[in-house]
Write a protein that holds these residues in place. Structure first.
Motif, PDB file in Angstrom:
ATOM      1  N   CYS A  25      37.995  30.376  42.751  1.00 52.82           N
ATOM      2  CA  CYS A  25      37.140  31.197  41.878  1.00 52.82           C
ATOM      3  C   CYS A  25      36.544  30.326  40.772  1.00 52.82           C
ATOM      4  O   CYS A  25      37.279  29.791  39.940  1.00 52.82           O
ATOM      5  CB  CYS A  25      37.910  32.357  41.269  1.00 52.82           C
ATOM      6  N   PRO A  26      35.223  30.205  40.731  1.00 53.83           N
ATOM      7  CA  PRO A  26      34.613  29.329  39.719  1.00 53.83           C
ATOM      8  C   PRO A  26      34.745  29.862  38.302  1.00 53.83           C
ATOM      9  O   PRO A  26      34.519  29.134  37.345  1.00 53.83           O
ATOM     10  CB  PRO A  26      33.137  29.266  40.138  1.00 53.83           C
ATOM     11  N   LEU A  27      35.119  31.139  38.158  1.00 57.95           N
ATOM     12  CA  LEU A  27      35.259  31.713  36.817  1.00 57.95           C
ATOM     13  C   LEU A  27      36.732  31.825  36.394  1.00 57.95           C
ATOM     14  O   LEU A  27      37.054  32.519  35.431  1.00 57.95           O
ATOM     15  CB  LEU A  27      34.590  33.093  36.756  1.00 57.95           C
ATOM     16  N   LEU A  48      39.149  33.448  37.596  1.00 58.42           N
ATOM     17  CA  LEU A  48      39.729  34.792  37.674  1.00 58.42           C
ATOM     18  C   LEU A  48      40.881  34.784  38.678  1.00 58.42           C
ATOM     19  O   LEU A  48      41.088  33.795  39.391  1.00 58.42           O
ATOM     20  CB  LEU A  48      38.664  35.809  38.095  1.00 58.42           C
ATOM     21  N   PRO A  94      41.487  36.859  41.679  1.00 59.11           N
ATOM     22  CA  PRO A  94      40.990  37.903  42.576  1.00 59.11           C
ATOM     23  C   PRO A  94      42.106  38.728  43.209  1.00 59.11           C
ATOM     24  O   PRO A  94      41.997  39.954  43.308  1.00 59.11           O
ATOM     25  CB  PRO A  94      40.211  37.131  43.643  1.00 59.11           C
ATOM     26  N   GLU A 146      30.686  38.617  41.613  1.00 58.65           N
ATOM     27  CA  GLU A 146      30.619  39.093  43.004  1.00 58.65           C
ATOM     28  C   GLU A 146      30.019  38.030  43.924  1.00 58.65           C
ATOM     29  O   GLU A 146      29.246  38.339  44.814  1.00 58.65           O
ATOM     30  CB  GLU A 146      29.830  40.409  43.077  1.00 58.65           C
ATOM     31  N   THR A 197      32.981  33.969  46.858  1.00 60.11           N
ATOM     32  CA  THR A 197      33.694  32.720  47.124  1.00 60.11           C
ATOM     33  C   THR A 197      35.142  32.991  47.521  1.00 60.11           C
ATOM     34  O   THR A 197      35.676  32.388  48.459  1.00 60.11           O
ATOM     35  CB  THR A 197      33.648  31.827  45.864  1.00 60.11           C
ATOM     36  N   LEU A 239      36.546  44.283  44.489  1.00 65.11           N
ATOM     37  CA  LEU A 239      36.194  43.831  43.140  1.00 65.11           C
ATOM     38  C   LEU A 239      35.010  44.635  42.602  1.00 65.11           C
ATOM     39  O   LEU A 239      34.988  45.051  41.450  1.00 65.11           O
ATOM     40  CB  LEU A 239      35.827  42.333  43.174  1.00 65.11           C
TER      41      LEU A 239
HETATM   42  S1  SF4 Z   1      33.680  37.235  43.660  1.00 69.34           S
HETATM   43 FE1  SF4 Z   1      35.714  36.274  43.673  1.00 69.34          FE
HETATM   44  S2  SF4 Z   1      35.282  34.100  43.394  1.00 69.34           S
HETATM   45 FE2  SF4 Z   1      33.420  35.177  42.785  1.00 69.34          FE
HETATM   46  S3  SF4 Z   1      33.645  35.443  40.558  1.00 69.34           S
HETATM   47 FE3  SF4 Z   1      34.472  37.294  41.535  1.00 69.34          FE
HETATM   48  S4  SF4 Z   1      36.637  36.892  41.724  1.00 69.34           S
HETATM   49 FE4  SF4 Z   1      35.687  34.922  41.362  1.00 69.34          FE
END
Ligand code: SF4
Ligand code: SF4
Length: 443
Positions: free
Chosen positions: A375-377, A379, A381, A406, A409, A424
């Motif tokens: 996850c680039p942020l 987070l 998931p 969203e 990734t 999500l």
């Molecule tokens: S979709 Fe998954 S990888 Fe992308 S920002 Fe949200 S939690 Fe992180």
């Protein structure tokens, strides 16, 4: 040139080879176009025509309703046959103007403006009148981005030339075929916001685009081209800013918080064409691709053309085609009605076969942590999805679900094939609903 990047991300198979060497082709007007009044983020435009109104290419058929909205122009000559709910690529119907074409080629563009003498205000007014919206997917009215709040100091404009979604090659073709329009468009954007510095970020899987853009900017001391590592989602605004400037956009904030305005390559070209040729937003530049389409192409399509007509223009679909997506395969929307139209910001139509989408059965979470590591942020998931499934939305809020972009990734990497993004998205919508209710009750 050093290659820059960000933490996390994935490397999906690219499939760019299907269309990267195919030059843009102009698709002729179809028999009928479908023009939704809301092709942009913000308020729906207001129809200015009614059943029986005759229009030509460039006629304004709907006007902007307020600041965050955009006017809409007819991309064909013909007659309005109805206004009502029609299918859209978003998956639900919206108010739409239907125009039957008559095969004529009459047009009414805006007057061309002098590129040399145009003022800051004239550029903004032209972008507004031309109905230009961001070509990166969100379709945010470009005029609004060129009018940042007075208390925010913008220091640079970044052109996003990453095109990090697999399959898509539209932005790449613009950089290869129309480098002057990209650069001159960027210079107009800089002038419109009164900013000195311009950057162009391009993934390193497009070395010829990097070379062409670097050559095209030779002598432009205020514009710099950056080679970025090929990794999804390198083109996401926050990742792009981090890779190029090292600055981090705080969670839940916009790029302008760190002095940045991001524009897409296609948007720069649209701004150039609106100023120099007087051309409003009439055509969508898009890639039609996937193993399920017979003749993949890069096309300039009249806005409002049904998806089906575009697929037919590309020779139709193969016998093993199973899914059509509008946008990229990571963030695009699967289609059930091919009469939905191409919109101003449509970047691609991808027709996939079983071979390209087979992921296997969903199983229970393996607790492998892969989704967290990509996850680039930063987070989590797996936890966010668990909380969404259990209806523990306050906990999901605490863990930052509203920050999730969203991007898909995490879902791409999940060995248990859990539809993480759907969960999500659902959790995020519910949390935002709760936040709105909270704000109302506090006022
Ligand atoms: S979709 Fe998954 S990888 Fe992308 S920002 Fe949200 S939690 Fe992180
Ligand atoms: S990647 Fe999938 S299986 Fe692994 S922890 Fe995340 S949700 Fe569970």
């Amino acid at each position: 040139m050093a290659t820059k990047s960000f933490r996390g991300g994935v490397h999906p198979r690219e499939y760019k080879e299907l269309t990267e060497h195919i030059a843009f082709e102009v698709m002729p007007a179809p028999q009928e176009i479908f023009v939704p009044l809301n092709q942009h983020l913000g308020k729906e435009a207001i129809a200015l025509v009614k059943k029986g109104t005759a229009v030509i290419v460039g006629s304004v058929v709907a006007e902007a309703d307020g600041f965050i909205s955009a006017p809409i122009h007819s991309s064909v000559c013909g007659t309005v046959t109805s206004i009502g709910k029609q299918s859209t690529p978003f998956g639900f119907p919206k108010d739409t103007i239907v125009i039957k074409t008559n095969g004529q080629a009459e047009s009414n563009y805006l007057p061309p403006l002098s590129y040399e003498t145009i003022t800051q205000e004239e550029i903004k007014e032209r972008v507004k009148a031309a109905g230009i919206v961001g070509q990166g997917g969100a379709a945010f009215p470009t005029y609004v981005k060129l009018t940042p709040p007075k208390d925010k100091k913008i220091e640079f404009v970044i052109l996003n030339g990453c095109e990090c979604e697999p399959y898509l090659t539209r932005d790449y073709r613009f950089m290869v075929e129309r480098p002057e329009a990209v650069i001159e468009g960027l210079k107009l954007l800089l002038k419109a916001i009164n900013v000195e510095k311009g950057y162009i970020g391009i993934e390193d899987n497009k070395p010829d685009a990097i070379k062409i853009m670097t050559n095209a900017t030779a002598g432009e001391n205020n514009i710099e081209v950056f080679s970025l590592k090929t990794k999804y989602p390198q083109g996401a605004e926050k990742m792009l800013i981090k890779a190029i400037t090292g600055r981090e956009v705080p969670p839940g904030k916009l790029p302008l918080e760190v002095g940045a305005v991001i524009q897409n390559i296609g948007t720069a070209v649209a701004v150039y064409d609106a100023v120099v040729k007087g051309e409003p937003s009439l055509t969508a530049a898009l890639t039609v691709t996937g193993l399920g389409i017979k003749n993949p192409k890069n096309l300039l399509v009249p806005v409002g053309t049904p998806l089906k007509d575009v697929l037919d223009f590309c020779g139709g679909v193969t016998d093993d085609a199973v899914k059509t997506i509008v946008g990229g395969p990571m963030m695009g929307v699967a289609q059930h009605d091919l009469m939905a139209p191409v919109l101003k910001a449509t970047s691609g139509i991808i027709v996939l076969t079983e071979k390209e989408i087979s992921k296997g059965e969903e199983t229970a979470c393996l607790k492998c942590g892969q989704c967290v590591s990509v996850c680039p942020l930063n987070l989590m998931p797996t936890k966010l999805v668990r909380y969404s499934q259990l209806g523990r939305f306050e906990d999901a809020e605490q863990l930052g679900i509203t920050v999730c972009m969203e991007c898909g990734t995490c879902a791409y990497t999940c060995p248990a094939n859990i539809p993480l993004v759907q969960w999500l998205r659902l959790g995020k919508q519910r949390v935002m609903q709760i936040q709105r209710q909270r704000a109302i009750s506090q006022n």
